[in-house]
Scaffold this active site. Sequence first.
Site, PDB file in Angstrom:
ATOM      1  CG  HIS A 119      -1.988  -1.089   1.105  1.00 23.41           C
ATOM      2  ND1 HIS A 119      -2.689  -1.588   2.176  1.00 23.41           N
ATOM      3  CD2 HIS A 119      -2.431  -1.809   0.037  1.00 23.41           C
ATOM      4  CE1 HIS A 119      -3.523  -2.533   1.777  1.00 23.41           C
ATOM      5  NE2 HIS A 119      -3.377  -2.704   0.475  1.00 23.41           N
ATOM      6  CB  CYS A 156       5.135  19.075 -13.857  1.00 23.29           C
ATOM      7  SG  CYS A 156       4.221  18.266 -12.540  1.00 23.29           S
ATOM      8  CB  ALA A 237       2.448  -8.577  16.939  1.00 22.89           C
TER       9      ALA A 237
HETATM   10  N1  APR Z   1      -0.872  -7.450  17.758  1.00 23.52           N
HETATM   11  C1  APR Z   1      -1.379  -8.099  16.672  1.00 23.52           C
HETATM   12  N2  APR Z   1      -2.514  -7.715  16.056  1.00 23.52           N
HETATM   13  C2  APR Z   1      -3.167  -6.649  16.567  1.00 23.52           C
HETATM   14  C3  APR Z   1      -2.710  -5.933  17.687  1.00 23.52           C
HETATM   15  C4  APR Z   1      -1.503  -6.368  18.277  1.00 23.52           C
HETATM   16  N3  APR Z   1      -0.999  -5.757  19.366  1.00 23.52           N
HETATM   17  N4  APR Z   1      -3.589  -4.911  17.946  1.00 23.52           N
HETATM   18  C5  APR Z   1      -4.554  -5.003  17.005  1.00 23.52           C
HETATM   19  N5  APR Z   1      -4.310  -6.043  16.191  1.00 23.52           N
HETATM   20  C6  APR Z   1      -5.102  -6.517  15.053  1.00 23.52           C
HETATM   21  C7  APR Z   1      -6.580  -6.219  15.134  1.00 23.52           C
HETATM   22  O1  APR Z   1      -7.250  -7.242  15.857  1.00 23.52           O
HETATM   23  C8  APR Z   1      -6.958  -6.212  13.640  1.00 23.52           C
HETATM   24  O2  APR Z   1      -7.328  -7.521  13.225  1.00 23.52           O
HETATM   25  O3  APR Z   1      -4.640  -5.823  13.911  1.00 23.52           O
HETATM   26  C9  APR Z   1      -5.674  -5.795  12.936  1.00 23.52           C
HETATM   27  C10 APR Z   1      -5.724  -4.402  12.355  1.00 23.52           C
HETATM   28  O4  APR Z   1      -6.702  -4.423  11.343  1.00 23.52           O
HETATM   29  P1  APR Z   1      -6.920  -3.089  10.487  1.00 23.52           P
HETATM   30  O5  APR Z   1      -6.992  -1.934  11.428  1.00 23.52           O
HETATM   31  O6  APR Z   1      -8.046  -3.365   9.550  1.00 23.52           O
HETATM   32  O7  APR Z   1      -5.556  -2.904   9.677  1.00 23.52           O
HETATM   33  P2  APR Z   1      -5.109  -3.681   8.378  1.00 23.52           P
HETATM   34  O8  APR Z   1      -5.616  -5.090   8.362  1.00 23.52           O
HETATM   35  O9  APR Z   1      -3.659  -3.480   8.247  1.00 23.52           O
HETATM   36  O10 APR Z   1      -5.871  -2.835   7.231  1.00 23.52           O
HETATM   37  C11 APR Z   1      -5.601  -3.173   5.890  1.00 23.52           C
HETATM   38  O11 APR Z   1      -6.894  -1.242   5.184  1.00 23.52           O
HETATM   39  O12 APR Z   1      -7.495   0.980   5.253  1.00 23.52           O
HETATM   40  C12 APR Z   1      -6.682   0.064   4.667  1.00 23.52           C
HETATM   41  O13 APR Z   1      -4.707   0.718   3.650  1.00 23.52           O
HETATM   42  C13 APR Z   1      -5.241   0.415   4.894  1.00 23.52           C
HETATM   43  O14 APR Z   1      -3.381  -1.122   4.883  1.00 23.52           O
HETATM   44  C14 APR Z   1      -4.641  -0.867   5.466  1.00 23.52           C
HETATM   45  C15 APR Z   1      -5.655  -1.922   5.066  1.00 23.52           C
END
Ligand code: APR
EC number: 2.3.1.286
Length: 252
Positions: A119, A156, A237
């Site tokens: 991304h 540009c 994590a």
């Molecule tokens: N350790 C591991 N996982 C965690 C922790 C942690 N400490 N805290 C939260 N999470 C998990 C949440 O449970 C959730 O499942 O991380 C995940 C975050 O999910 P999102 O907020 O949806 O982020 P992501 O999956 O990276 O989103 C994907 O969406 O908006 C777009 O471009 C943006 O790259 C992003 C994409």
Amino acid sequence: MHDLRKAAEALAAAQRVVVFTGAGISAESGVPTFRDALTGLWERFDAQTLATPQAFEDDPELVWGWYEWRRSLIQRVAPNPGHAAVTTIQNRAPRTVVITQNVDDLHERAGSRDPIHLHGSLFTPRCAGCAHPAEVPAATEPDEGRRLAPPRCAHCFAPIRPGVVWFGEALPEQALETAVQEATACDLLLTVGTSGLVYPAAEIPKVATMFGATVIQVNPQPTPLDATATINLHGPAATILPALTEAAWPLP
Ligand code: APR
């Protein structure tokens, strides 16, 4: 604990590893995720007015200021033990590729080599007109509501835009192609901290499953991937990943 030992044995035996990460791996560094209740960026801000090409065209100062706020936050935090454990995996497993959906630079700052940014990145701004790469501006004070006029392209004169993928935009072709190739070729994929809701990035763990890889998921919450992952390690994590690497490669 049994699942952690099984996961560690699989990791120690793996010949080609993909580590696939989402916002959750940076959460314990203090970087907000997108969809966590209360703190998620899309719980607090409107993606339609901040993270689409139309939003930038309509109000470049609002969009540029918001991304500069996010970048300034990231420049004030540090990689956490989860990021460090990913670097350990890259150093210990015969061949490991890091594929991330994150636009922060915490994998790089933790010493991981050549992460694939599906991304894009907050640290690769480019011209919205001619796509020429632009300088990353000097660090600024984090100020959530700040509007900032984007710099102008030296070639540009069009506005400079954040180097991230917005909703409705295609992913960088080379990054996606390489990520899919790595997912088909790996024998173990570790997916960490992603809700698995945003495509095509969310396909990556599924491709690995389709091609017979062991898929290990690390997330404190259930996600759609629970159903297909070989092993689900439910926890944060920054705790799980160091425990996993210490079990896979015990210190002498
Ligand atoms: N350790 C591991 N996982 C965690 C922790 C942690 N400490 N805290 C939260 N999470 C998990 C949440 O449970 C959730 O499942 O991380 C995940 C975050 O999910 P999102 O907020 O949806 O982020 P992501 O999956 O990276 O989103 C994907 O969406 O908006 C777009 O471009 C943006 O790259 C992003 C994409």
